[in-house]
Design a protein around this motif. Structure first.
Motif, PDB file in Angstrom:
ATOM      1  N   ASP A   5       3.604   1.899   2.834  1.00  0.00           N
ATOM      2  CA  ASP A   5       3.665   1.099   4.056  1.00  0.00           C
ATOM      3  C   ASP A   5       4.648  -0.047   3.787  1.00  0.00           C
ATOM      4  O   ASP A   5       4.466  -0.798   2.823  1.00  0.00           O
ATOM      5  CB  ASP A   5       2.303   0.496   4.398  1.00  0.00           C
ATOM      6  N   PHE A  17       3.305  -3.692   7.654  1.00  0.00           N
ATOM      7  CA  PHE A  17       2.850  -2.511   8.387  1.00  0.00           C
ATOM      8  C   PHE A  17       1.663  -1.868   7.661  1.00  0.00           C
ATOM      9  O   PHE A  17       1.536  -1.974   6.435  1.00  0.00           O
ATOM     10  CB  PHE A  17       3.967  -1.477   8.523  1.00  0.00           C
ATOM     11  N   GLY A  18       0.828  -1.174   8.419  1.00  0.00           N
ATOM     12  CA  GLY A  18      -0.286  -0.460   7.802  1.00  0.00           C
ATOM     13  C   GLY A  18      -1.165  -1.381   6.987  1.00  0.00           C
ATOM     14  O   GLY A  18      -1.617  -2.421   7.454  1.00  0.00           O
ATOM     15  N   LYS A  19      -1.366  -1.005   5.717  1.00  0.00           N
ATOM     16  CA  LYS A  19      -2.249  -1.760   4.837  1.00  0.00           C
ATOM     17  C   LYS A  19      -1.494  -2.668   3.877  1.00  0.00           C
ATOM     18  O   LYS A  19      -2.100  -3.261   2.984  1.00  0.00           O
ATOM     19  CB  LYS A  19      -3.134  -0.784   4.043  1.00  0.00           C
ATOM     20  N   SER A  20      -0.178  -2.782   4.046  1.00  0.00           N
ATOM     21  CA  SER A  20       0.604  -3.652   3.167  1.00  0.00           C
ATOM     22  C   SER A  20       0.575  -5.094   3.647  1.00  0.00           C
ATOM     23  O   SER A  20       0.547  -5.360   4.847  1.00  0.00           O
ATOM     24  CB  SER A  20       2.059  -3.174   3.099  1.00  0.00           C
ATOM     25  N   HIS A  37       0.842  -1.191   0.000  1.00  0.00           N
ATOM     26  CA  HIS A  37       0.000   0.000   0.000  1.00  0.00           C
ATOM     27  C   HIS A  37       0.876   1.240   0.000  1.00  0.00           C
ATOM     28  O   HIS A  37       1.916   1.288   0.664  1.00  0.00           O
ATOM     29  CB  HIS A  37      -0.899   0.013   1.244  1.00  0.00           C
ATOM     30  N   HIS A  59       8.750   4.897   6.385  1.00  0.00           N
ATOM     31  CA  HIS A  59       8.503   5.036   7.819  1.00  0.00           C
ATOM     32  C   HIS A  59       9.393   4.106   8.624  1.00  0.00           C
ATOM     33  O   HIS A  59      10.075   3.223   8.082  1.00  0.00           O
ATOM     34  CB  HIS A  59       7.032   4.769   8.140  1.00  0.00           C
ATOM     35  N   GLU A  98      -2.299   2.962  15.827  1.00  0.00           N
ATOM     36  CA  GLU A  98      -1.975   2.326  14.554  1.00  0.00           C
ATOM     37  C   GLU A  98      -0.969   1.191  14.754  1.00  0.00           C
ATOM     38  O   GLU A  98      -1.079   0.121  14.150  1.00  0.00           O
ATOM     39  CB  GLU A  98      -1.427   3.361  13.564  1.00  0.00           C
ATOM     40  N   GLU A 134       5.538   1.959  12.835  1.00  0.00           N
ATOM     41  CA  GLU A 134       4.841   3.108  12.258  1.00  0.00           C
ATOM     42  C   GLU A 134       4.173   2.709  10.941  1.00  0.00           C
ATOM     43  O   GLU A 134       4.240   1.552  10.521  1.00  0.00           O
ATOM     44  CB  GLU A 134       5.851   4.244  12.004  1.00  0.00           C
ATOM     45  N   THR A 135       3.530   3.669  10.295  1.00  0.00           N
ATOM     46  CA  THR A 135       2.979   3.488   8.948  1.00  0.00           C
ATOM     47  C   THR A 135       3.345   4.702   8.108  1.00  0.00           C
ATOM     48  O   THR A 135       3.965   5.652   8.606  1.00  0.00           O
ATOM     49  CB  THR A 135       1.442   3.350   8.982  1.00  0.00           C
ATOM     50  N   HIS A 136       2.923   4.663   6.855  1.00  0.00           N
ATOM     51  CA  HIS A 136       3.177   5.793   5.961  1.00  0.00           C
ATOM     52  C   HIS A 136       2.632   7.106   6.508  1.00  0.00           C
ATOM     53  O   HIS A 136       3.079   8.188   6.128  1.00  0.00           O
ATOM     54  CB  HIS A 136       2.537   5.527   4.592  1.00  0.00           C
TER      55      HIS A 136
END
Length: 257
Positions: free
Chosen positions: A44, A48-51, A4, A18, A165, A22-24
């Protein structure tokens, strides 16, 4: 696997990576402001995040490959890449493995040095803590300590957002990345030979990367652009947002002609 990322603006590509936990989203303000002049890409990292997570054991070279593939799908043939902490380690790996795509780099509260023995022991203890108490407890204790104590109250909402997050990150992602950071080689020989410019931003009160270690590697950089941040911990992009933004903006302007 799917990476993502957010993209804003047009022009010369600038990529921000990042850090750990953390995330983007830590780069949102920078992406918004810089997108008036540049194409700003904030992925990301895998897991992490949406990846999606990597389908195999994490290593920084594999993470670098995944980011490179993401950039190629965006038709990026050359760019500036900057990374915070872990993101800086990945930035170095991308620059090593794919030198034709990287013109200049930024290491923001990051280092070209490998872990000290003390740091390696700390990584192992963190893994044990995560496995015993869970991701949320770890992130709740980990994130605030990245900020200098003088900034924690003022930035409490930011800290809480990062904690919320970070608490969603899979346990395996956190432990795998911890091992990959522990086991990474140093990149001193690389920065000695790197012909591009290096933006090097470091905090005078960074508990994660002591200022003496940060300063010790400057002499190896051919074309350093330095920004030291007094009374700042590991999160200068929030603790001293305007100072960091100006340093980044000027660096891109000077290096990208």
């Amino acid at each position: 696997m799917s990476i993502h990322f957010e993209v804003s603006g047009k022009g010369y590509p600038v990529v921000f990576l990042h850090g750990y936990g953390e995330t983007h989203a830590i780069w949102d303000h920078y992406r918004e402001r810089l997108s008036s002049k540049y194409k700003v890409i904030t992925p990301d990292l895998p897991g992490f995040g949406k990846s999606d997570s990597l389908p195999y054991e994490h290593s920084l070279d594999m993470v670098a490959n995944s980011v490179y593939d993401c950039l190629k799908r965006q038709n990026v043939s050359e760019c500036i890449i900057m990374g915070h902490s872990l993101g800086g380690y990945v930035t170095l790996e991308i620059a090593k493995r794919f030198p034709n795509i990287v013109s200049h780099i930024g290491l923001i509260h990051s280092t070209a040095l490998s872990d000290t023995e003390e740091k390696k022991e700390g990584r192992v203890k963190s893994i044990e803590f995560i496995q015993k108490y869970g991701v949320a407890k770890f992130i709740e204790s980990f994130v605030p300590m990245l900020f200098h104590e003088n900034h924690r109250e003022r930035l409490k909402d930011t800290i809480q957002t990062i904690v919320e997050e970070g608490s969603k990150i899979p346990e395996k992602t956190l432990t795998d990345y911890m091992l990959s950071m522990r086991d990474r080689p140093d990149s001193i020989e690389f920065i000695k030979e790197f012909e591009g410019s290096i933006l090097f931003i470091y905090g005078e009160e960074d508990a994660s990367i002591p200022v003496a270690l940060s300063k010790s590697q400057i002499k190896f950089m051919k074309h350093p652009y330095l920004k030291n941040l007094p009374k700042t911990g590991h999160m200068g992009m929030f603790e001293q947002e305007e100072e960091v933004y100006q340093a980044i903006s000027k660096f891109i302007e000077v290096t990208h002609k």
